[in-house]
Design an enzyme around this catalytic site. Structure first.
Site, PDB file in Angstrom:
ATOM      1  N   ARG A 108       0.837  -1.199   0.000  1.00  0.00           N
ATOM      2  CA  ARG A 108       0.000   0.000   0.000  1.00  0.00           C
ATOM      3  C   ARG A 108       0.873   1.250   0.000  1.00  0.00           C
ATOM      4  NH1 ARG A 108      -4.944   0.885   4.292  1.00  0.00           N
ATOM      5  NH2 ARG A 108      -5.732   2.873   3.453  1.00  0.00           N
TER       6      ARG A 108
ATOM      7  N   HIS B 248      -1.007   7.701 -12.300  1.00  0.00           N
ATOM      8  CA  HIS B 248      -2.142   8.634 -12.208  1.00  0.00           C
ATOM      9  C   HIS B 248      -2.232   9.506 -13.457  1.00  0.00           C
ATOM     10  CE1 HIS B 248      -0.256   8.060  -8.110  1.00  0.00           C
ATOM     11  NE2 HIS B 248      -1.329   7.292  -8.077  1.00  0.00           N
TER      12      HIS B 248
ATOM     13  N   GLU C 241      -5.447   1.071 -10.154  1.00  0.00           N
ATOM     14  CA  GLU C 241      -5.216   1.350  -8.728  1.00  0.00           C
ATOM     15  C   GLU C 241      -6.513   1.118  -7.940  1.00  0.00           C
ATOM     16  OE1 GLU C 241      -2.628   4.549  -6.077  1.00  0.00           O
ATOM     17  OE2 GLU C 241      -3.767   5.286  -7.770  1.00  0.00           O
TER      18      GLU C 241
END
Length: 340
Positions: free
Chosen positions: A70, A222, A283
């Site tokens: 994580r 991202h 994700e």
């Protein structure tokens, strides 16, 4: 095949977080946790995945996920190098177990034991261990171990070179991924993550890293932060700095993932960035877990965006599978050995 190159173990059994809490408390005088790590059974691991990542992968048609610890838990700013070393080891061991229990669904990627003010070369031992013990397919590289205060040199600085040399030696790409922000000016996932993606891109534009390391592969997650959406600005800045066009300067070595959570954003990414530089990712069960009220579908169901995009089937296949196999050669070998 659909390969998701950006997954984190955000649903790890509670024993992992409890071990970490005790480790952090020990820095202030509390009892140290068991040095052998948290006690987590195989059954707990399987249950944590079947109800979460595996369920969504099956629903969305994702075949395999590159899985790492994580990101927000990496928290490299906590303690010193020894703290990060022990924490990284136990997190990576857990990911290794996931990949061993479900080898056809998860491929292991490692976090590195980075620490503010400590030279990046100190991570090499853990990197080598994860290669030897778990045959990792990638690593996450944090350009800001300070947690939002940016005290480290840019990614083009020579202090990073020992890490890059090892990545090239083992044919591993690095995802440039920060962790928790402790700077109150920067929300972790809404600001710090995207700031870091943009900052990393600009650092690479300013430098000449790939002339020295032409085999190095870096993934900016991202959707590349502001990169694809301000590509003209970055091209103009590169020109003013006397750098080559970005197609030559960056796009032989830098890749962007599809963790962009609306159709117009994905469409822009695909319009601006060459297909060969786009890698499918979601994700999932990460920063944005809700359902989009405008569509009725999960924000992080990025398969839908790729399927709805105005691209050819060949381009879609390249983004879903072929690019990942090219950028992640250890993953490709893993899949080939499985007959896929």
């Amino acid at each position: 095949m659909i390969i998701d190159i950006h997954g984190h173990y955000t649903t790890a059994p509670t024993g992992l977080g409890e071990w970490r809490d005790q480790q952090v408390a020990s820095l202030s005088g509390g009892a140290a946790p068991d040095p052998t790590g948290p006690v987590i059974s195989d059954a707990e691991i399987i249950e944590s995945l079947q109800a979460n990542q595996l369920r969504l992968m099956d629903e969305r048609g994702i075949d395999v996920t590159v899985f790492s610890p994580r990101a927000s838990f990496m928290a490299h700013h906590v303690g010193g190098f020894e703290t990060s070393r022990d924490w990284a080891r136990h997190c990576n061991d857990l990911i290794g177990r996931v990949a061993s229990l479900m080898p056809e669904r998860f491929a292991p990627a490692a976090m590195l034991p980075q620490s503010p003010g400590v030279g990046p070369s100190t991570v090499v031992d853990e990197l080598e261990r994860c290669v030897s013990e778990y045959n990792i397919v990638a690593v996450n590289l944090n350009p800001d171990p300070s947690g939002g205060y940016w005290t480290s040199p840019p990614l083009t600085d020579s202090s990073w070179f020992p890490v890059y040399e090892k990545l090239i030696e083992h044919k591993l790409p690095a995802m440039v991924h920060v962790s928790t922000s402790v700077n109150p000016a920067f929300h972790t996932t809404g600001a710090h993550y995207l700031n870091a993606d943009t900052t990393a891109l600009m650092q690479l534009i300013q430098g000449d890293l790939f002339s020295r390391f032409p085999e190095l592969k870096l993934v900016i997650p991202h959707g590349g932060g502001a990169g694809p959406y301000h590509w003209g600005r970055f091209r103009g800045l590169a020109d003013s700095l006397g750098k080559p066009d970005l197609a030559e300067h960056l796009l032989k070595n830098v890749y962007f993932d599809t963790c962009v959570y609306h159709q117009p954003g994905i469409d822009t990414l695909l319009e601006v960035i060459p297909t060969k530089n786009v890698l499918f990712a979601s994700e999932m069960i990460g920063a944005v877990r809700g359902v989009d009220p405008q569509t009725g579908h999960a924000f992080d169901d990025t398969v839908r965006y790729l399927k709805a995009a105005a691209i050819s089937d060949a381009d879609r296949r390249q983004i879903f599978e072929e690019n990942a196999r090219a950028v992640y050669p250890v993953l490709d070998r893993r899949l080939t050995a499985q007959g896929r």
